[in-house]
Scaffold this motif. Sequence first.
Motif, PDB file in Angstrom:
ATOM      1  N   PRO A  24      -0.372  12.546 -11.893  1.00  0.00           N
ATOM      2  CA  PRO A  24      -1.654  12.779 -12.576  1.00  0.00           C
ATOM      3  C   PRO A  24      -2.709  13.296 -11.600  1.00  0.00           C
ATOM      4  CG  PRO A  24      -1.215  10.427 -12.326  1.00  0.00           C
ATOM      5  CD  PRO A  24       0.029  11.127 -11.917  1.00  0.00           C
ATOM      6  N   HIS A  25      -3.630  14.092 -12.113  1.00  0.00           N
ATOM      7  CA  HIS A  25      -4.723  14.616 -11.291  1.00  0.00           C
ATOM      8  C   HIS A  25      -5.871  13.609 -11.298  1.00  0.00           C
ATOM      9  CE1 HIS A  25      -2.825  18.521 -10.800  1.00  0.00           C
ATOM     10  NE2 HIS A  25      -2.554  18.515 -12.095  1.00  0.00           N
ATOM     11  N   VAL A  26      -6.155  13.052 -10.140  1.00  0.00           N
ATOM     12  CA  VAL A  26      -7.209  12.046 -10.005  1.00  0.00           C
ATOM     13  C   VAL A  26      -7.996  12.357  -8.736  1.00  0.00           C
ATOM     14  CG1 VAL A  26      -7.758   9.585  -9.841  1.00  0.00           C
ATOM     15  CG2 VAL A  26      -5.704  10.324 -11.088  1.00  0.00           C
ATOM     16  N   SER A  27      -9.303  12.495  -8.860  1.00  0.00           N
ATOM     17  CA  SER A  27     -10.136  12.778  -7.691  1.00  0.00           C
ATOM     18  C   SER A  27     -10.489  11.480  -6.967  1.00  0.00           C
ATOM     19  CB  SER A  27     -11.418  13.490  -8.120  1.00  0.00           C
ATOM     20  OG  SER A  27     -12.251  12.602  -8.855  1.00  0.00           O
ATOM     21  N   LEU A  28     -10.953  11.613  -5.738  1.00  0.00           N
ATOM     22  CA  LEU A  28     -11.408  10.435  -4.990  1.00  0.00           C
ATOM     23  C   LEU A  28     -12.544   9.728  -5.722  1.00  0.00           C
ATOM     24  CD1 LEU A  28     -11.418  11.640  -1.256  1.00  0.00           C
ATOM     25  CD2 LEU A  28     -10.070   9.766  -2.199  1.00  0.00           C
ATOM     26  N   ASP A  29     -13.457  10.502  -6.283  1.00  0.00           N
ATOM     27  CA  ASP A  29     -14.589   9.901  -7.000  1.00  0.00           C
ATOM     28  C   ASP A  29     -14.118   9.122  -8.220  1.00  0.00           C
ATOM     29  OD1 ASP A  29     -16.417  10.861  -5.199  1.00  0.00           O
ATOM     30  OD2 ASP A  29     -16.955  12.630  -6.387  1.00  0.00           O
ATOM     31  N   GLU A  30     -13.136   9.672  -8.942  1.00  0.00           N
ATOM     32  CA  GLU A  30     -12.620   8.972 -10.120  1.00  0.00           C
ATOM     33  C   GLU A  30     -11.914   7.682  -9.715  1.00  0.00           C
ATOM     34  OE1 GLU A  30     -11.692  12.395 -13.438  1.00  0.00           O
ATOM     35  OE2 GLU A  30     -10.364  12.281 -11.691  1.00  0.00           O
ATOM     36  N   LEU A  32     -12.493   5.918  -7.070  1.00  0.00           N
ATOM     37  CA  LEU A  32     -13.524   4.989  -6.620  1.00  0.00           C
ATOM     38  C   LEU A  32     -14.229   4.336  -7.808  1.00  0.00           C
ATOM     39  CD1 LEU A  32     -14.770   3.976  -3.983  1.00  0.00           C
ATOM     40  CD2 LEU A  32     -16.441   5.829  -4.140  1.00  0.00           C
ATOM     41  N   CYS A  33     -14.477   5.106  -8.844  1.00  0.00           N
ATOM     42  CA  CYS A  33     -15.124   4.578 -10.047  1.00  0.00           C
ATOM     43  C   CYS A  33     -14.242   3.532 -10.725  1.00  0.00           C
ATOM     44  CB  CYS A  33     -15.438   5.724 -11.002  1.00  0.00           C
ATOM     45  SG  CYS A  33     -16.277   5.210 -12.511  1.00  0.00           S
ATOM     46  N   VAL A  34     -12.930   3.811 -10.824  1.00  0.00           N
ATOM     47  CA  VAL A  34     -11.995   2.850 -11.418  1.00  0.00           C
ATOM     48  C   VAL A  34     -11.955   1.573 -10.586  1.00  0.00           C
ATOM     49  CG1 VAL A  34      -9.559   2.410 -11.927  1.00  0.00           C
ATOM     50  CG2 VAL A  34     -10.590   4.605 -12.545  1.00  0.00           C
ATOM     51  N   MET A  35     -11.930   1.731  -9.279  1.00  0.00           N
ATOM     52  CA  MET A  35     -11.906   0.570  -8.395  1.00  0.00           C
ATOM     53  C   MET A  35     -13.131  -0.312  -8.629  1.00  0.00           C
ATOM     54  SD  MET A  35     -10.550  -1.171  -5.911  1.00  0.00           S
ATOM     55  CE  MET A  35     -11.185  -2.482  -4.844  1.00  0.00           C
ATOM     56  N   ARG A  36     -14.298   0.282  -8.633  1.00  0.00           N
ATOM     57  CA  ARG A  36     -15.537  -0.487  -8.777  1.00  0.00           C
ATOM     58  C   ARG A  36     -15.666  -1.122 -10.155  1.00  0.00           C
ATOM     59  NH1 ARG A  36     -19.212   4.012  -5.561  1.00  0.00           N
ATOM     60  NH2 ARG A  36     -18.895   3.139  -3.457  1.00  0.00           N
ATOM     61  N   SER A  37     -15.126  -0.454 -11.164  1.00  0.00           N
ATOM     62  CA  SER A  37     -15.256  -0.968 -12.530  1.00  0.00           C
ATOM     63  C   SER A  37     -14.268  -2.084 -12.840  1.00  0.00           C
ATOM     64  CB  SER A  37     -15.047   0.170 -13.536  1.00  0.00           C
ATOM     65  OG  SER A  37     -16.015   1.176 -13.371  1.00  0.00           O
ATOM     66  N   ALA A  42     -16.012  -1.212  -3.394  1.00  0.00           N
ATOM     67  CA  ALA A  42     -15.164  -0.560  -2.398  1.00  0.00           C
ATOM     68  C   ALA A  42     -15.997  -0.035  -1.242  1.00  0.00           C
ATOM     69  CB  ALA A  42     -14.389   0.579  -3.037  1.00  0.00           C
ATOM     70  N   GLN A  43     -15.496  -0.246  -0.022  1.00  0.00           N
ATOM     71  CA  GLN A  43     -16.145   0.269   1.181  1.00  0.00           C
ATOM     72  C   GLN A  43     -15.515   1.573   1.655  1.00  0.00           C
ATOM     73  OE1 GLN A  43     -15.701  -2.848   4.066  1.00  0.00           O
ATOM     74  NE2 GLN A  43     -17.372  -4.091   3.239  1.00  0.00           N
ATOM     75  N   ALA A  62     -15.003  -7.078  -0.071  1.00  0.00           N
ATOM     76  CA  ALA A  62     -14.612  -8.332   0.568  1.00  0.00           C
ATOM     77  C   ALA A  62     -13.692  -8.111   1.767  1.00  0.00           C
ATOM     78  CB  ALA A  62     -13.923  -9.238  -0.451  1.00  0.00           C
ATOM     79  N   GLY A  63     -13.359  -6.845   2.049  1.00  0.00           N
ATOM     80  CA  GLY A  63     -12.505  -6.535   3.187  1.00  0.00           C
ATOM     81  C   GLY A  63     -11.025  -6.490   2.870  1.00  0.00           C
ATOM     82  N   ARG A  64     -10.654  -6.763   1.617  1.00  0.00           N
ATOM     83  CA  ARG A  64      -9.244  -6.734   1.218  1.00  0.00           C
ATOM     84  C   ARG A  64      -8.799  -5.299   0.978  1.00  0.00           C
ATOM     85  NH1 ARG A  64      -7.288  -9.540  -4.377  1.00  0.00           N
ATOM     86  NH2 ARG A  64      -8.768  -7.990  -5.185  1.00  0.00           N
ATOM     87  N   CYS A  65      -7.605  -4.951   1.462  1.00  0.00           N
ATOM     88  CA  CYS A  65      -7.052  -3.615   1.227  1.00  0.00           C
ATOM     89  C   CYS A  65      -6.063  -3.667   0.073  1.00  0.00           C
ATOM     90  CB  CYS A  65      -6.344  -3.092   2.478  1.00  0.00           C
ATOM     91  SG  CYS A  65      -7.462  -2.543   3.769  1.00  0.00           S
ATOM     92  N   LEU A  66      -6.174  -2.715  -0.825  1.00  0.00           N
ATOM     93  CA  LEU A  66      -5.214  -2.646  -1.922  1.00  0.00           C
ATOM     94  C   LEU A  66      -4.820  -1.200  -2.183  1.00  0.00           C
ATOM     95  CD1 LEU A  66      -6.854  -1.593  -4.672  1.00  0.00           C
ATOM     96  CD2 LEU A  66      -7.723  -3.910  -4.623  1.00  0.00           C
ATOM     97  N   THR A  67      -3.707  -1.045  -2.870  1.00  0.00           N
ATOM     98  CA  THR A  67      -3.240   0.267  -3.306  1.00  0.00           C
ATOM     99  C   THR A  67      -3.566   0.425  -4.780  1.00  0.00           C
ATOM    100  OG1 THR A  67      -1.420   0.283  -1.715  1.00  0.00           O
ATOM    101  CG2 THR A  67      -1.246   1.779  -3.591  1.00  0.00           C
ATOM    102  N   LEU A  68      -4.228   1.507  -5.108  1.00  0.00           N
ATOM    103  CA  LEU A  68      -4.540   1.842  -6.491  1.00  0.00           C
ATOM    104  C   LEU A  68      -3.564   2.936  -6.908  1.00  0.00           C
ATOM    105  CD1 LEU A  68      -6.772   0.689  -8.314  1.00  0.00           C
ATOM    106  CD2 LEU A  68      -8.169   2.683  -7.738  1.00  0.00           C
TER     107      LEU A  68
END
Length: 352
Positions: A24-30, A32-37, A42-43, A62-68
């Motif tokens: 799927p085509h997903v931009s960094l901004d998109e 980031l928006c999904v992560m925050r929502s 996200a840092q 919180a400093g935790r790393c995850l894979t989206l």
Amino acid sequence: MTTFVPSQNSAIAVTNALLTTSPPHVSLDEALCVMRSHFGGAQEIKALSGERDRNFMVRSDAGRCLTLKFINHAESTAEIAMQVAVLKHFAEHHFEREVPVHIPSSLTSQDWLDIKLSDGAVRVRAYSYLDGSPGSQLKAEPEVWRDIGRATAQLTCAMQPFTHVGAHRPFLWDVTQLPLLKPMLSVIEQPALHDAVQRFMQRFEQQIQPLIQTLPQQVIHNDLSPSNMLSCAEGRRVVGVLDFGDMVYAPRIAELAVAASYQMSRGENPLAVLDAVMAGYGEILELTEQERTAVVDLVMARLVQRIVITSWRAAQFPANSTYILRSRSEAEALFKQLMTFWEPSRTGAEQR
């Protein structure tokens, strides 16, 4: 290059759309928006490589790393559920190496989400990001190969109780289903290699496939390549296993054969490498005589898969061809080398 294009009614097109559909085509901004929502603030965010899905590494507030993971449109609900279920399984069953931890949405507690983005609807899920050296940094030494064997056996033991309907699927990367690749052999342009692969597949279908169906079976990871292993900093031990997207229900010994197939070109004597991997495996799980007999056959089958499927997919996705073809030449050279003794040994067995 001759390119195989499956018809809409072929088994390959019907059952393996996952391998022919672009991520799927997903931009960094998109992302980031999904992560925050849905997963917290996200840092930092960066894109990760991948063949089928669009993946991002995100560092939370919180400093935790995850894979989206934005999931390939062709992946079925059963396959997504299976990948979530196996991570939950590992949370409750001991495994000596690290695996990712499933992370549900912090907003809804759902295991995965259906999100609308600019390019359309897409499913997304999250799991912990395992930091470490890539498996390609593992040293080419007998003790390391033995540790890979031990890790493979430990993974097999940990997954033995796991069952899921999603693992019972037609899948091109399942070595037991090698004959599915026969219509695709036109992607092999070298006549000698094409003929050798064709001969192997014929014998596999006639002699090997019936045998391996009688071996102990379970759900297996099915892709213990260096890309899906993490190494300790010194390169002497497997510390983690990644990416359970290729799981199938198959002979358990196929797990060992697949893992060994990616290591055997790293030593002067491929069979000595295989012996070391098998020795480590045998420290944890005893191999039956029938499993020992089948190992080289299944190694050869995985090499054929790597030659055929990667060539086919690279032709379909030229922009990602470097990543897709990263191990094809290695697989081709090893297949040719092993055929020099495998074919005479099989012919001799037939004549006895």
